[in-house]
Design a protein around this motif. Structure first.
Motif, PDB file in Angstrom:
ATOM      1  N   LEU A   1      10.585  -0.945 -16.562  1.00  0.00           N
ATOM      2  CA  LEU A   1      11.348  -1.101 -15.320  1.00  0.00           C
ATOM      3  C   LEU A   1      12.049   0.201 -14.911  1.00  0.00           C
ATOM      4  CD1 LEU A   1      12.135  -3.327 -13.245  1.00  0.00           C
ATOM      5  CD2 LEU A   1      14.245  -3.596 -14.532  1.00  0.00           C
ATOM      6  N   LYS A   2      12.713   0.841 -15.852  1.00  0.00           N
ATOM      7  CA  LYS A   2      13.444   2.083 -15.541  1.00  0.00           C
ATOM      8  C   LYS A   2      12.487   3.204 -15.113  1.00  0.00           C
ATOM      9  CE  LYS A   2      17.859   1.411 -16.379  1.00  0.00           C
ATOM     10  NZ  LYS A   2      18.753   1.336 -15.256  1.00  0.00           N
ATOM     11  N   SER A   3      11.347   3.327 -15.784  1.00  0.00           N
ATOM     12  CA  SER A   3      10.418   4.407 -15.431  1.00  0.00           C
ATOM     13  C   SER A   3       9.765   4.137 -14.069  1.00  0.00           C
ATOM     14  CB  SER A   3       9.365   4.619 -16.522  1.00  0.00           C
ATOM     15  OG  SER A   3       8.740   3.420 -16.868  1.00  0.00           O
ATOM     16  N   ILE A   4       9.535   2.871 -13.724  1.00  0.00           N
ATOM     17  CA  ILE A   4       9.000   2.541 -12.395  1.00  0.00           C
ATOM     18  C   ILE A   4      10.039   2.898 -11.331  1.00  0.00           C
ATOM     19  CG2 ILE A   4       8.303   0.653 -10.863  1.00  0.00           C
ATOM     20  CD1 ILE A   4       7.015  -0.691 -13.298  1.00  0.00           C
ATOM     21  N   GLU A   5      11.296   2.542 -11.586  1.00  0.00           N
ATOM     22  CA  GLU A   5      12.376   2.850 -10.643  1.00  0.00           C
ATOM     23  C   GLU A   5      12.476   4.358 -10.423  1.00  0.00           C
ATOM     24  OE1 GLU A   5      17.136   1.890 -10.016  1.00  0.00           O
ATOM     25  OE2 GLU A   5      16.252   1.654 -12.001  1.00  0.00           O
ATOM     26  N   LYS A   6      12.411   5.113 -11.513  1.00  0.00           N
ATOM     27  CA  LYS A   6      12.507   6.571 -11.432  1.00  0.00           C
ATOM     28  C   LYS A   6      11.329   7.152 -10.636  1.00  0.00           C
ATOM     29  CE  LYS A   6      13.194  10.572 -14.420  1.00  0.00           C
ATOM     30  NZ  LYS A   6      13.241  11.055 -15.795  1.00  0.00           N
ATOM     31  N   ALA A   7      10.119   6.631 -10.868  1.00  0.00           N
ATOM     32  CA  ALA A   7       8.934   7.125 -10.161  1.00  0.00           C
ATOM     33  C   ALA A   7       9.047   6.872  -8.659  1.00  0.00           C
ATOM     34  CB  ALA A   7       7.676   6.464 -10.719  1.00  0.00           C
ATOM     35  N   ILE A   8       9.575   5.725  -8.279  1.00  0.00           N
ATOM     36  CA  ILE A   8       9.736   5.407  -6.849  1.00  0.00           C
ATOM     37  C   ILE A   8      10.772   6.337  -6.222  1.00  0.00           C
ATOM     38  CG2 ILE A   8      10.517   3.661  -5.195  1.00  0.00           C
ATOM     39  CD1 ILE A   8       9.278   1.555  -7.095  1.00  0.00           C
ATOM     40  N   GLN A   9      11.860   6.591  -6.936  1.00  0.00           N
ATOM     41  CA  GLN A   9      12.897   7.489  -6.421  1.00  0.00           C
ATOM     42  C   GLN A   9      12.373   8.908  -6.253  1.00  0.00           C
ATOM     43  OE1 GLN A   9      15.929   6.852  -9.377  1.00  0.00           O
ATOM     44  NE2 GLN A   9      16.956   5.261  -8.162  1.00  0.00           N
ATOM     45  N   MET A  10      11.491   9.355  -7.145  1.00  0.00           N
ATOM     46  CA  MET A  10      10.952  10.715  -7.093  1.00  0.00           C
ATOM     47  C   MET A  10       9.824  10.849  -6.063  1.00  0.00           C
ATOM     48  SD  MET A  10      12.863  12.145  -9.284  1.00  0.00           S
ATOM     49  CE  MET A  10      12.189  13.691  -9.777  1.00  0.00           C
ATOM     50  N   SER A  11       9.266   9.739  -5.615  1.00  0.00           N
ATOM     51  CA  SER A  11       8.134   9.779  -4.687  1.00  0.00           C
ATOM     52  C   SER A  11       8.619  10.001  -3.263  1.00  0.00           C
ATOM     53  CB  SER A  11       7.350   8.472  -4.764  1.00  0.00           C
ATOM     54  OG  SER A  11       8.103   7.435  -4.157  1.00  0.00           O
ATOM     55  N   ASP A  12       7.646  10.045  -2.328  1.00  0.00           N
ATOM     56  CA  ASP A  12       7.989  10.245  -0.916  1.00  0.00           C
ATOM     57  C   ASP A  12       8.073   8.928  -0.144  1.00  0.00           C
ATOM     58  OD1 ASP A  12       5.343   9.593  -0.892  1.00  0.00           O
ATOM     59  OD2 ASP A  12       4.710  11.242   0.394  1.00  0.00           O
ATOM     60  N   VAL A  13       8.296   7.817  -0.851  1.00  0.00           N
ATOM     61  CA  VAL A  13       8.416   6.511  -0.190  1.00  0.00           C
ATOM     62  C   VAL A  13       9.654   6.492   0.701  1.00  0.00           C
ATOM     63  CG1 VAL A  13       8.755   4.023  -0.560  1.00  0.00           C
ATOM     64  CG2 VAL A  13       7.148   5.284  -1.984  1.00  0.00           C
ATOM     65  N   GLY A  14      10.726   7.127   0.238  1.00  0.00           N
ATOM     66  CA  GLY A  14      11.928   7.242   1.065  1.00  0.00           C
ATOM     67  C   GLY A  14      12.851   6.048   0.987  1.00  0.00           C
TER      68      GLY A  14
ATOM     69  N   ALA B   1       0.818  -1.222   0.000  1.00  0.00           N
ATOM     70  CA  ALA B   1       0.000   0.000   0.000  1.00  0.00           C
ATOM     71  C   ALA B   1       0.849   1.269   0.000  1.00  0.00           C
ATOM     72  CB  ALA B   1      -0.938  -0.003   1.206  1.00  0.00           C
ATOM     73  N   VAL B   2       2.132   1.190   0.388  1.00  0.00           N
ATOM     74  CA  VAL B   2       2.967   2.393   0.364  1.00  0.00           C
ATOM     75  C   VAL B   2       3.190   2.886  -1.064  1.00  0.00           C
ATOM     76  CG1 VAL B   2       4.182   1.848   2.517  1.00  0.00           C
ATOM     77  CG2 VAL B   2       5.202   1.206   0.352  1.00  0.00           C
ATOM     78  N   LEU B   3       2.939   2.024  -2.046  1.00  0.00           N
ATOM     79  CA  LEU B   3       3.127   2.404  -3.449  1.00  0.00           C
ATOM     80  C   LEU B   3       1.829   2.851  -4.115  1.00  0.00           C
ATOM     81  CD1 LEU B   3       5.485  -0.521  -4.525  1.00  0.00           C
ATOM     82  CD2 LEU B   3       6.136   1.815  -3.960  1.00  0.00           C
ATOM     83  N   ASP B   4       0.720   2.849  -3.384  1.00  0.00           N
ATOM     84  CA  ASP B   4      -0.581   3.181  -3.973  1.00  0.00           C
ATOM     85  C   ASP B   4      -0.624   4.578  -4.582  1.00  0.00           C
ATOM     86  OD1 ASP B   4      -1.545   0.713  -3.393  1.00  0.00           O
ATOM     87  OD2 ASP B   4      -2.837   1.341  -1.731  1.00  0.00           O
ATOM     88  N   LYS B   5       0.074   5.526  -3.984  1.00  0.00           N
ATOM     89  CA  LYS B   5       0.012   6.907  -4.463  1.00  0.00           C
ATOM     90  C   LYS B   5       1.089   7.233  -5.494  1.00  0.00           C
ATOM     91  CE  LYS B   5      -2.051   8.536  -0.190  1.00  0.00           C
ATOM     92  NZ  LYS B   5      -1.854   9.243   1.054  1.00  0.00           N
ATOM     93  N   VAL B   6       1.947   6.251  -5.794  1.00  0.00           N
ATOM     94  CA  VAL B   6       3.036   6.476  -6.750  1.00  0.00           C
ATOM     95  C   VAL B   6       2.538   6.162  -8.162  1.00  0.00           C
ATOM     96  CG1 VAL B   6       5.380   5.831  -7.408  1.00  0.00           C
ATOM     97  CG2 VAL B   6       4.743   5.857  -4.999  1.00  0.00           C
TER      98      VAL B   6
END
Length: 173
Positions: free
Chosen positions: A63-76, A23-28
Motif C-alpha cells: 500500500l505505501k509503495s503504491i501511494e508513493k508511486a502515484i505521488q511521484m507520477s504525473d497523475v497530479g 487508464a490514468v494509472l496505466d503508465k504508473v
C-alpha cells in the motif's frame, strides 16, 4: 497506419477528463520487491463514483509503495490512504483547463496525422524504387499511389473522428 491509430487511442485513454478512469494509472509503475510492476498487477482498481478511483492492493504491505508511486507520477492527484485502500478523488475541471486539454488533444492528433503521412511518403518511395528496378509498370505505380492515398485519407478521417469524440468528452460538464 493502424498502429498509429491504436497508439493515439491509448494516449487519449490516459488523458484525464474530469471523471475517474483507471487508464490514468496505466503508465504508473511501483517498485515491488525491486521489480517495476504496473499498479493494475498489484491491486484491483474500481470506480465507485464518477470522480473517485479506489485502489485495493492484493498485498497490504504494498500500500505505501503504491501511494508513493502515484505521488511521484504525473497523475497530479494525491491519494488518500485509509490503511486498507487508496482513494484518488478527481477534482472537476475548470473551463480554462478543459480548453487547455482540448488544445493538447489537437496537438497529439496532429502528430499522429504527420506520422500517418510519413508512412504514406515511405510507401510511395518504395513503390517508385520498385518501378525503377523494373518490378512495377507505370500503371501499377499510379494504382499503388492511389491506394496509398486512399488509405491515408481513411486513417486521417479516423484520427479526426477520434479526436472530436475526445474533445467533446473533455468539454462536457
Amino acid at each position: 497506419m493502424q498502429r498509429r491509430i491504436d497508439h493515439l487511442v491509448e494516449e487519449f485513454k490516459s488523458i484525464r477528463a474530469g471523471r475517474a478512469n483507471p487508464a490514468v494509472l496505466d503508465k504508473v509503475t511501483v517498485d515491488y520487491y525491486g521489480v517495476p510492476t504496473p499498479i493494475n498487477q498489484l491491486s484491483s482498481i474500481s470506480v465507485p463514483e464518477a470522480r473517485t478511483l479506489v485502489i485495493q492492493p492484493y498485498d497490504a504491505s504494498s500500500l505505501k509503495s503504491i501511494e508513493k508511486a502515484i505521488q511521484m507520477s504525473d497523475v497530479g492527484i494525491n491519494p488518500q490512504n485509509d490503511g486498507k485502500v487508496l482513494r484518488l478523488i478527481f477534482p472537476p475541471l475548470t473551463e480554462d483547463k478543459r480548453k487547455e486539454i482540448a488544445k493538447d488533444i489537437s496537438h497529439i492528433a496532429e502528430d499522429s496525422k504527420v506520422q500517418v503521412r510519413n508512412v504514406r511518403r515511405d510507401t510511395v518511395e518504395k513503390l517508385k524504387k520498385m518501378k525503377k528496378n523494373g518490378d512495377l509498370t507505370e500503371d501499377d505505380l499510379k494504382d499503388g499511389e492511389k491506394q496509398v492515398q486512399k488509405s491515408t485519407d481513411k486513417f486521417i478521417k479516423e484520427i479526426d473522428a477520434i479526436t472530436e469524440k475526445k474533445k467533446k468528452e473533455i468539454m462536457e460538464i
